[in-house]
Scaffold this active site. Structure first.
Site, PDB file in Angstrom:
ATOM      1  N   ASP A 128      -6.930  10.215   1.861  1.00 28.77           N
ATOM      2  CA  ASP A 128      -6.226   9.122   2.517  1.00 28.77           C
ATOM      3  C   ASP A 128      -5.120   9.700   3.392  1.00 28.77           C
ATOM      4  OD1 ASP A 128      -5.734   6.416   3.067  1.00 28.77           O
ATOM      5  OD2 ASP A 128      -4.167   6.317   1.554  1.00 28.77           O
ATOM      6  N   HIS A 135       3.629   1.888  10.545  1.00 34.31           N
ATOM      7  CA  HIS A 135       3.660   1.792   9.083  1.00 34.31           C
ATOM      8  C   HIS A 135       4.593   2.845   8.501  1.00 34.31           C
ATOM      9  CE1 HIS A 135       2.442   1.373   4.925  1.00 34.31           C
ATOM     10  NE2 HIS A 135       2.068   2.637   4.894  1.00 34.31           N
ATOM     11  N   GLU A 201      -3.866  -2.530   1.322  1.00 30.55           N
ATOM     12  CA  GLU A 201      -3.588  -1.739   2.525  1.00 30.55           C
ATOM     13  C   GLU A 201      -4.770  -1.850   3.479  1.00 30.55           C
ATOM     14  OE1 GLU A 201      -2.480   2.268   1.570  1.00 30.55           O
ATOM     15  OE2 GLU A 201      -0.510   1.668   0.807  1.00 30.55           O
ATOM     16  N   GLU A 203      -6.982  -0.531   6.196  1.00 31.74           N
ATOM     17  CA  GLU A 203      -7.301   0.811   6.681  1.00 31.74           C
ATOM     18  C   GLU A 203      -8.694   0.861   7.310  1.00 31.74           C
ATOM     19  OE1 GLU A 203      -6.377   4.097   4.177  1.00 31.74           O
ATOM     20  OE2 GLU A 203      -4.804   3.028   3.061  1.00 31.74           O
ATOM     21  N   ASP A 235      -7.135   0.164   0.499  1.00 35.64           N
ATOM     22  CA  ASP A 235      -6.666   1.143  -0.475  1.00 35.64           C
ATOM     23  C   ASP A 235      -5.546   0.496  -1.291  1.00 35.64           C
ATOM     24  OD1 ASP A 235      -6.727   3.604  -1.737  1.00 35.64           O
ATOM     25  OD2 ASP A 235      -5.185   4.454  -0.451  1.00 35.64           O
ATOM     26  N   ARG A 239       2.848  -0.657  -6.033  1.00 36.55           N
ATOM     27  CA  ARG A 239       4.072  -0.107  -5.441  1.00 36.55           C
ATOM     28  C   ARG A 239       5.100   0.318  -6.480  1.00 36.55           C
ATOM     29  NH1 ARG A 239       2.440   1.152  -0.368  1.00 36.55           N
ATOM     30  NH2 ARG A 239       1.478  -0.647   0.656  1.00 36.55           N
ATOM     31  N   GLN A 242       3.894   3.542  -8.097  1.00 37.18           N
ATOM     32  CA  GLN A 242       3.966   4.620  -7.113  1.00 37.18           C
ATOM     33  C   GLN A 242       5.404   5.072  -6.876  1.00 37.18           C
ATOM     34  OE1 GLN A 242       1.959   3.698  -3.453  1.00 37.18           O
ATOM     35  NE2 GLN A 242       2.691   5.530  -2.410  1.00 37.18           N
ATOM     36  N   LYS A 255      -2.277   4.648  -6.998  1.00 39.43           N
ATOM     37  CA  LYS A 255      -3.317   4.532  -5.981  1.00 39.43           C
ATOM     38  C   LYS A 255      -4.717   4.731  -6.535  1.00 39.43           C
ATOM     39  CE  LYS A 255      -2.539   4.302  -2.130  1.00 39.43           C
ATOM     40  NZ  LYS A 255      -2.368   3.134  -1.240  1.00 39.43           N
ATOM     41  N   THR A 259     -10.157   1.720  -4.744  1.00 34.86           N
ATOM     42  CA  THR A 259     -10.197   1.691  -3.290  1.00 34.86           C
ATOM     43  C   THR A 259     -11.487   0.980  -2.908  1.00 34.86           C
ATOM     44  OG1 THR A 259      -8.982   3.789  -3.076  1.00 34.86           O
ATOM     45  CG2 THR A 259     -10.279   3.066  -1.174  1.00 34.86           C
ATOM     46  N   GLU A 375       5.150  -4.545   3.671  1.00 37.35           N
ATOM     47  CA  GLU A 375       5.768  -4.759   4.977  1.00 37.35           C
ATOM     48  C   GLU A 375       5.837  -6.234   5.345  1.00 37.35           C
ATOM     49  OE1 GLU A 375       4.143  -1.456   7.809  1.00 37.35           O
ATOM     50  OE2 GLU A 375       2.735  -1.742   6.150  1.00 37.35           O
TER      51      GLU A 375
END
Length: 428
Positions: A128, A135, A201, A203, A235, A239, A242, A255, A259, A375
């Site tokens: 990744d 971002h 996420e 991606e 993905d 949070r 992490q 993570k 995925t 975000e």
């Protein structure tokens, strides 16, 4: 080219696309196919009838397999030959071998509604990246210094980390809320429990084709020949887990729990007409020029429209369609797929057929184009309003996330389909 099958005029799965995937039916095990409209063409059947074949492949079937790895390994010359032949077979103007054989059509053309999709490849490794400048700027502004949001290396190399291939799942697979250590209070010891800040996420991913031998980097001039095709990627990210674990080595349990990827791999050739110039990587844009091995002469960016939609349990019960919460574009990636692959192998690391590489979260400059709830809610301080009076900062159990993408230009539409997943409660 005009398909002989009845397709909507605006179909994103026409002859200009022809994405590859792995599917099964009630009667037959997983094998390789190509999507056209709302149909799947069984490549294993065409292969067994000698209608589609791979020169020099010997007796081992390429498409009568539960993954695309054998086909991916054969390289761009073979990919081009097979793709061109499929376009001939599926067009009004081309070969009659499939079009005029009712028996073969009945065996080889399956309604999309009758199939189950599987992972398109046996994924040996998953990487990744962190290739969207906006971002990286948003995250750096939240957690470090808004005036120095990007770390010193970011404009010089595609930052990335090695993910977990075993937990890559195909679209539609439920995602269990992960548990782990969190430290919500800086002045108290860590606690253990289900993640409270579960995120998605947005991606874009690509699959590696032939790959390279150990110790032999892939040069930029050859990078495009090693990219088989593209998929959408979600993905998922815990949070809170992490944040506590990532110092000093980076993402781990926050993570690796899941995925999700879309089931149809859109060939790189299908997206070639949608290449555009990305942000200039030189002094004209105020950016440092990459080191020679990362310099890319041809257009680096892909003009792909991307969207994230959310469906809550309450919306599902009320019959309310998923609410689009973000719209972005793959042009928001600063580092290209080719640059990601070249950097990944420059130290001699060997990439192999079926390896998956993802872009990292794709965010634009406007708040409505951010590719994560971190975000979109700005670290939970700006809740999103949803139909029925609901709000969200991060994902709750029962929430379903749907990521979609397509490229449109000059009357040509190429769809990447969608990748979806529903959050389920933590396993007891």
């Amino acid at each position: 080219m005009t398909p002989f099958l009845d397709l909507p005029a605006d179909s994103g799965f026409g002859l200009h696309n022809l994405p590859y995937g792995v599917f099964s039916t009630r009667a037959e095990p997983p094998r390789c196919g190509v999507r056209i409209g709302d149909h799947v063409v069984d490549l294993a059947v065409l292969e067994s009838h000698g209608v589609v074949g791979v020169a020099g492949a010997g007796r081992q079937p390429v498409f009568n397999a539960g993954s695309l790895n054998r086909f991916m390994a054969l390289g761009p010359d073979t990919w081009h030959a097979v793709r061109s032949h499929l376009q001939e077979l599926l067009s009004v103007e081309g070969s009659p071998a499939l079009r005029e054989s009712e028996t073969l059509r009945q065996r080889a053309i399956v309604p999309l509604a009758d199939v189950t999709m599987h992972l398109p490849a046996e994924i040996g490794d998953y990487t990744d990246f962190y290739s969207s400048r906006q971002h990286a700027t948003n995250v750096g502004s939240m957690f470090r210094d808004p005036d120095n949001a990007l770390l010193p290396n970011w404009l010089h190399l595609p930052v990335g980390y090695h993910g977990r291939a075993s937990s890559v799942v195909v679209s539609g697979t439920d995602v269990t809320r992960p548990s782990g250590q969190q430290k919500p209070d800086d002045d108290a010891p860590p606690v253990f429990g289900p993640s409270k800040l579960l995120d998605m996420e947005l991606e874009l991913g690509f699959f590696v084709g032939p790959g390279n031998a150990l110790g032999e980097p892939i040069p930029m001039a050859q990078a495009g020949r090693h990219i088989f095709g593209f998929v959408l990627v979600n993905d998922w990210s815990a949070r809170d887990i992490q944040k506590w674990e990532y110092v000093p080595l980076g993402p781990f349990l926050g993570k690796s729990f899941a995925t999700s990827i879309s089931p149809w791999v859109v060939p790189a050739a299908a997206l070639a007409p949608f290449r555009v110039e990305g942000e200039a990587q030189d002094e004209t844009a105020g950016n440092p020029e990459p080191l020679p091995y990362l310099r890319q002469a041809e257009p680096r960016a892909l003009d792909l429209d991307l969207a994230v939609a959310l469906e809550t349990e309450a919306m599902r019960e009320a019959g309310t369609p998923p609410e689009v919460v973000a719209r972005s574009n793959a042009t928001n990636l600063y580092w290209s797929p080719e640059q990601q692959l070249v950097h990944h192998t420059v130290n001699g690391c060997n990439a192999r057929p079926g390896d998956l590489m993802a872009s990292g979260t794709i965010s634009g400059e406007a708040p409505g184009s951010y590719g994560s709830f971190l975000e979109l809610s700005w670290r939970g301080t700006r809740p999103l309003d949803l139909p029925g009076g609901e709000t969200r900062t991060f994902l709750r159990d029962g929430d379903r996330v749907v990521i979609s993408g397509e490229a449109v230009r000059d009357g040509r539409r190429v769809s990447l389909g969608e990748v979806s997943g529903t959050i389920r409660p933590t396993a007891s």
